[in-house]
Structure formats: structure tokens, C-alpha cells
Motif scaffolding. Sequence first.
Motif, PDB file in Angstrom:
ATOM      1  N   SER A  37      -1.580  12.333  -1.264  1.00 58.82           N
ATOM      2  CA  SER A  37      -2.676  12.107  -0.937  1.00 58.82           C
ATOM      3  C   SER A  37      -3.787  12.624  -2.159  1.00 58.82           C
ATOM      4  O   SER A  37      -3.559  13.349  -3.059  1.00 58.82           O
ATOM      5  CB  SER A  37      -2.839  12.845   0.535  1.00 58.82           C
ATOM      6  N   THR A  39      -5.786   8.663  -5.430  1.00 61.04           N
ATOM      7  CA  THR A  39      -4.339   7.975  -5.310  1.00 61.04           C
ATOM      8  C   THR A  39      -4.500   6.743  -6.180  1.00 61.04           C
ATOM      9  O   THR A  39      -5.421   5.810  -6.212  1.00 61.04           O
ATOM     10  CB  THR A  39      -3.880   7.704  -3.970  1.00 61.04           C
ATOM     11  N   GLU A  92     -11.216  -1.141  -4.010  1.00 62.62           N
ATOM     12  CA  GLU A  92     -10.247  -0.559  -3.283  1.00 62.62           C
ATOM     13  C   GLU A  92      -9.337  -1.257  -2.554  1.00 62.62           C
ATOM     14  O   GLU A  92      -8.165  -0.698  -2.337  1.00 62.62           O
ATOM     15  CB  GLU A  92     -11.185   0.659  -2.489  1.00 62.62           C
ATOM     16  N   GLU A  93      -9.930  -2.346  -2.088  1.00 63.06           N
ATOM     17  CA  GLU A  93      -9.057  -2.942  -1.051  1.00 63.06           C
ATOM     18  C   GLU A  93      -7.835  -3.592  -1.767  1.00 63.06           C
ATOM     19  O   GLU A  93      -6.647  -3.900  -1.524  1.00 63.06           O
ATOM     20  CB  GLU A  93      -9.798  -4.219  -0.560  1.00 63.06           C
ATOM     21  N   GLN A  94      -8.165  -4.150  -3.156  1.00 61.65           N
ATOM     22  CA  GLN A  94      -7.163  -4.663  -4.139  1.00 61.65           C
ATOM     23  C   GLN A  94      -6.024  -3.594  -4.592  1.00 61.65           C
ATOM     24  O   GLN A  94      -4.867  -3.979  -4.490  1.00 61.65           O
ATOM     25  CB  GLN A  94      -7.904  -5.108  -5.262  1.00 61.65           C
ATOM     26  N   LEU A  95      -6.487  -2.387  -4.795  1.00 58.69           N
ATOM     27  CA  LEU A  95      -5.718  -1.290  -5.180  1.00 58.69           C
ATOM     28  C   LEU A  95      -4.941  -0.967  -3.986  1.00 58.69           C
ATOM     29  O   LEU A  95      -3.530  -0.662  -4.058  1.00 58.69           O
ATOM     30  CB  LEU A  95      -6.519   0.019  -5.547  1.00 58.69           C
ATOM     31  N   ASP A  96      -5.517  -0.928  -2.908  1.00 57.37           N
ATOM     32  CA  ASP A  96      -4.633  -0.606  -1.569  1.00 57.37           C
ATOM     33  C   ASP A  96      -3.424  -1.759  -1.485  1.00 57.37           C
ATOM     34  O   ASP A  96      -2.352  -1.388  -1.030  1.00 57.37           O
ATOM     35  CB  ASP A  96      -5.341  -0.614  -0.248  1.00 57.37           C
ATOM     36  N   HIS A  97      -3.915  -2.730  -1.684  1.00 60.78           N
ATOM     37  CA  HIS A  97      -2.966  -3.811  -1.739  1.00 60.78           C
ATOM     38  C   HIS A  97      -1.629  -3.713  -2.591  1.00 60.78           C
ATOM     39  O   HIS A  97      -0.562  -3.873  -2.264  1.00 60.78           O
ATOM     40  CB  HIS A  97      -3.466  -5.292  -1.809  1.00 60.78           C
ATOM     41  N   LEU A 116      -0.657  -0.778  -3.911  1.00 57.11           N
ATOM     42  CA  LEU A 116       0.061   0.309  -3.566  1.00 57.11           C
ATOM     43  C   LEU A 116       1.003   0.001  -2.408  1.00 57.11           C
ATOM     44  O   LEU A 116       2.067   0.276  -2.360  1.00 57.11           O
ATOM     45  CB  LEU A 116      -1.074   1.379  -3.094  1.00 57.11           C
ATOM     46  N   THR A 117       0.543  -0.937  -1.308  1.00 54.84           N
ATOM     47  CA  THR A 117       1.466  -1.249  -0.251  1.00 54.84           C
ATOM     48  C   THR A 117       2.491  -2.002  -1.037  1.00 54.84           C
ATOM     49  O   THR A 117       3.688  -1.945  -0.633  1.00 54.84           O
ATOM     50  CB  THR A 117       0.679  -2.262   0.636  1.00 54.84           C
TER      51      THR A 117
END
Length: 324
Positions: free
Chosen positions: A220, A228, A266-271, A273-274
Motif C-alpha cells: 500500500s 503504488t 490514475e485510472e489507467q494505472l489501476d487498470h 495493476l489489475t
Amino acid sequence: MKLAKTYGYLRKDLQSIEDALHDSIQANHEVLRKTSSQLLKAGGKRIRPVFVLLSGQLGSNYDKEQVKTAAVALELIHMATLVHDDVVDNSELRRGKPTIKHIYGDQIAMYTGDYILAKALENILQIRNPKVHQLLSKTIVEVCIGEIEQIEQKFNWDQQLRDYLRRIKRKTALLIATSCKLGAIVSDATERQAHHLYKYGYYIGMSFQIIDDILDFTASVKELGKPTGGDLIQGHITLPILIAKQNPAFDELLRKTFTDPTNVTEEQLDHILTALHQTNAIEKAYEMSEKYLQKALEALDILPDYKAKKILIDIAKAIGKRRS
């Protein structure tokens, strides 16, 4: 077991090193004094001094002051590289606190790093052993080459595993290997013992950096002290990404997302990471880390059964279990 608990009995020695670090960076100039002190107060695992201390205890002529001097020099070199890294990566946070670069700007940060490096060299001159100076200068040269390679390899999606391994060797493993060997040299360990301690440090360093690179995707913000996925945003292609890229769909997603690295949301990075966690990249990366740990343990086989050797073994095992 937490990493720090494995070497808890070194607490007094480490405090002595902490005091020596504080004394070493005191500058006549107010800004240098503030910036250097800020970095020191940010703390750290002080793992390099620990390796110098433990390796020193395996020698036949343990001199507490000599070992402490070597440990202080190694940690100062490490601190200098951190300051320079933050400038290169344009980092705002380190260990959850604003970086020197963020507060004072690039120029002050670079000269702070140079100042700390110079203090390291000043310290090591107290040890009148050419082998120590040769080893340390060679290591610094290799670390510099590693830093340049890291810059050159940013956002190079076509780099290979060997590029990554060579980079983390210079970035992390060599300084830890040198910590182990310096402790051995100043304590008059045999050449064979010093060589095996160097190998131990090298393999531990490789494992340590691989796990750091894994944690960039699994820990985290609170645990990391930085965002992250921060390494990826900075363009550093680490082992989990190299493994995940073997999946064509992930490779395509990565290249498409980073078409313009300055505009990744951030949304693209989260995608990403998922998608990364849906591959087996994290597990494969841990497996490679474990292989290096086993080699580190094997390197200790020839050493006598001193208490310090047991602690070195415990550290290796604790590093393998590190999840934050």
C-alpha cells in the motif's frame, strides 16, 4: 520474523553508527546541514551497516572502530545515491516524507548528494588498507554505470531479463556485496571467507531488489511511503512487468497506455495493476527471488558456525518473507 528483529542484538552498535552518521554530515553551510540531516532523519533499514558489522565479526581481528568506520562510509554512499535517484526520478516522496529534491530543487539536491558522497570518502580514508579503497572505488564506478543504464532503459519495453538483472546488480547487489566484503577485510578474514561473504551479499542484494520491485505493485501507499506502481510511472521496467509482458494482451495494454508517459491517469494505472495481478508475474518474481536466497545461503556454508553466521542466515530468510 521482521527483518529488524533478526539483528536486534546489534542495537547498541547500530546506534553508535547512527551517531557517527550524524557527526559525519555536519556541514558549516546551513543548507547542506539541513538537507543532509533531513535525509538522515528519514531513517531506513541500515541494512548495509548491519552486513558490515556481521561480516566483521567473522574475521579473526575484529576492531570495532574500523568496522564502524567502514559501515558509516557504506551507508553514506547509499544515502548519496538516494538523493541523486530522487532527482533523476523527479520523486516527491521518500519513506513517506518530502524529498530534498522536492523541497530545495534539483541543484541543491545534487550537491547534497555529492557532499554526502565526499564525506563517505573522507571516512574511509581513516582505514589504511589499499584493498578497502580499491574495492570501494570500483563499486562506486559500477553503481554510477548502473544509474546511467537505468536512465537509458526508461520506458524501453523491448529490454530483456538480462538487462534488468545487470541493472539491479549495479543498483543494489554490489553495494551490499561490498558491505559484506569490507567488514571481512577490515577484520582480517581469509580471502576465501571474504569472497564467500561477497557472494552472499551479492545474492542477497539481488533478492532484496527483486522483492522491492514486487512490493512496488503489491504494497500500500502507507507501507511503501510512495505511490503504488511508482516505479512503472517513472519508466522503470522491473521483473514483474518483464514477466507479465510475456502475455501479448498485457504487453499491448502496457504499450498503448504509455504511448505518452506524461499523460497516464490514475485510472489507467489501476487498470494495468489489475491486469498485472491477473497474470502469474508476482508469483514468478518471488520464485526468482527465492533462487537467489538459496544461493546466498549456500555461499555461507564454508564459514565457521559463529553467531554472526546464524544472523546472516536469519536475515536471508526474513528477506524472503518480506511483504512490506
